[in-house]
Design an enzyme around this catalytic site. Structure first.
Site, PDB file in Angstrom:
ATOM      1  N   HIS A  30     -59.973 -50.500 -94.168  1.00 17.26           N
ATOM      2  CA  HIS A  30     -60.975 -51.432 -93.054  1.00 17.26           C
ATOM      3  C   HIS A  30     -61.213 -50.418 -92.132  1.00 17.26           C
ATOM      4  O   HIS A  30     -60.825 -49.221 -91.820  1.00 17.26           O
ATOM      5  CB  HIS A  30     -59.477 -52.397 -91.837  1.00 17.26           C
ATOM      6  CG  HIS A  30     -58.458 -51.443 -91.873  1.00 17.26           C
ATOM      7  ND1 HIS A  30     -58.032 -50.538 -90.448  1.00 17.26           N
ATOM      8  CD2 HIS A  30     -56.956 -51.230 -92.522  1.00 17.26           C
ATOM      9  CE1 HIS A  30     -57.109 -50.467 -90.272  1.00 17.26           C
ATOM     10  NE2 HIS A  30     -56.662 -50.133 -91.749  1.00 17.26           N
TER      11      HIS A  30
ATOM     12  N   ASP B  74     -54.988 -47.777 -95.437  1.00 17.51           N
ATOM     13  CA  ASP B  74     -55.622 -46.124 -96.547  1.00 17.51           C
ATOM     14  C   ASP B  74     -54.474 -45.968 -97.286  1.00 17.51           C
ATOM     15  O   ASP B  74     -54.555 -44.903 -98.288  1.00 17.51           O
ATOM     16  CB  ASP B  74     -55.072 -44.969 -95.382  1.00 17.51           C
ATOM     17  CG  ASP B  74     -53.736 -45.597 -94.165  1.00 17.51           C
ATOM     18  OD1 ASP B  74     -53.093 -46.523 -95.173  1.00 17.51           O
ATOM     19  OD2 ASP B  74     -53.863 -44.750 -93.091  1.00 17.51           O
TER      20      ASP B  74
END
Length: 464
Positions: free
Chosen positions: A81, A363
């Site tokens: 994102h 992540d």
């Protein structure tokens, strides 16, 4: 959701990522250190800037590069994102005042921003898999909510989408102009920041798309492991990796001193400050150029930031050397890689479904995939990082298919563990699809040691 290694302690991010801000043009061409352009010693501020990934001029990228007799068959995109508001607050401080509405007269800006907002406002009837259908389609709070995507985050992915449109649609005609819903595969975790990032990229890629053709599936796990998430050995690797992190932190007296100073400033016990993961909030101040918080006892400052950031970079280095995270990653990334090669194999048989797959993730999704592929030198996933698998067909030998792997626009195919020796053994300019298939079906388990030859056995191995 798998919180993964990175949320387990204060080193929750290891933000080290390929450049796109006014850092040298050479450095952005590499994931591997370039001695001529990168600071000779690790510079925490330089690394943090790369991590912010502040949108600037369009970057050069290597996506879609292939010899002229190769035809692009399918593309599989994994994104982190875009820029977000912190997930944690530093106790007893005023949280950073960031506006999460989307407005044209604020930087960073993208020419499609207003059209994006307008298109999203028409999508309220979109039929996404539950619980995605209850999430807002774009960020809209005057004071950001925790973890909310910012305007920077939207612009980062509009830019990603437009870049991929220019290469894959305009140049390579991956999808026909009258593309259908089943030619896309879209999947996201249940966070508004991942859904909205996916929509921003998609809008850059297919402007003014028909809402009836867009279906996002919900992925409950940040590892995107679908029905194969139960894996006790993976969790054991994770526990050992977290223990390694903890022991490294204990050894760092400068880090402890810094936490102590910051805790005094905000007047809470050091332990409570550490638990609030202050680097997450500090990175937001840093990326948005907002001064660090102050109290009547003093100010959190750049020196504090540098010490914590430097520790993250050292932690990442030790993580590579100790290989526990690699064990976690090989098992953690196996289901999503297995799904990807299955989709590629269907495309090689001439099937026209799912030619463009998009996974909007975190992540803690990208990091294990990078590690499992053997890309140990790759920087930690910055905001709006993209990892792309391209499938190509040789028009001169139509039964032969090849893959390319790109990280933030850089071709890393020949840095992967399954294709790094390819040039020594073969004159072919690309990595054969069979190499990737063999890696996922067999060599990933060989790399774990032991005698397991499949995912289930590797996950339930006794005596690990």
């Amino acid at each position: 959701m798998e919180r993964g290694v990175w949320l387990s302690s204060a080193v929750h991010l290891i933000p080290v990522s390929a450049a796109k801000n006014g850092v040298s043009s050479k450095s952005r061409k590499r994931i591997l250190p370039e001695p001529a352009t990168e600071p000779p010693v690790t510079d925490p501020v330089y690394e943090a800037l790369l991590y912010c990934n502040i949108p600037s001029v369009a970057e050069r990228s290597m996506e879609g590069h292939a010899p002229h007799h190769f035809k692009l068959v399918s593309v599989h995109v994994f994104i982190r994102h875009g820029d977000r508001y912190p997930l944690y607050v530093i106790p007893k401080t005023k949280r950073p005042e960031i506006d999460c509405t989307l407005v044209a007269n604020r930087k960073p800006y993208h020419p499609k921003l207003e059209a994006f907002v307008s298109h999203m406002s028409k999508g309220s009837g979109a039929s996404f898999e539950s619980p995605l259908n209850s999430l807002p389609l774009y960020p809209n709070h005057p004071l950001c909510e925790m973890g909310e995507l910012t305007q920077t985050g939207v612009v980062q992915h509009l830019q990603n989408g437009q870049l991929l449109r220019d290469i894959y649609l305009k140049k390579h005609k991956l999808l026909p102009t009258d593309w259908s819903a089943d030619q896309l595969y879209l999947e996201t975790t249940g966070k508004s920041r991942t859904l909205q990032s996916g929509l921003a990229l998609l809008y850059g890629f297919l402007p003014d798309f028909d809402w009836k053709k867009i279906y996002f599936r919900h992925q409950p796990s940040a590892l995107f492991c679908s029905g194969s998430c139960y894996c006790p050995v993976r969790n054991q690797y994770l526990e050992k990796e977290q223990r390694r992190q903890y022991l490294l932190r204990l050894k760092n007296s400068q880090l402890e001193k810094t936490y102590g100073e910051m805790a005094k400033i905000v007047d809470i016990p050091t332990k409570q400050l550490r638990a609030a993961n202050p680097i997450d909030s500090m990175l937001c101040h840093f990326c948005h150029n907002v001064s660090f918080p102050c109290t009547r006892n003093g100010c959190v400052d750049m020196e504090h930031f540098k010490v914590i950031k430097t520790h993250q970079i050292e932690d990442e280095k030790e993580r590579r050397e100790k290989k526990l995270y690699l064990g976690y990653s090989l098992l953690g990334a196996h289901p999503i890689l297995n799904q990807t090669i299955s989709r590629m194999q269907r495309a090689t048989e001439g099937r026209k479904e799912e030619l463009f797959a998009l996974y909007s993730a975190h992540d803690v999704t990208l990091s294990p995939v990078l590690s499992a592929l053997g890309l140990s030198e790759a920087r930690f996933p910055r905001f709006a990082a993209r990892l792309i698998f391209e499938l190509w067909q040789d028009r001169e030998k139509p039964t032969e298919h090849s893959v390319r792997i790109l990280y933030n626009g850089i071709d890393v195919t020949f840095h992967t563990s399954f294709c790094q020796d390819h040039h020594k053994r073969s004159p072919k300019p690309m990595c054969p699809l069979e190499n990737l298939v063999r890696f996922v079906k067999r060599d990933m388990f060989v790399a774990l040691g032991g005698s397991s030859t499949n995912y289930y056995d590797a996950c339930h191995r006794e005596g690990f």
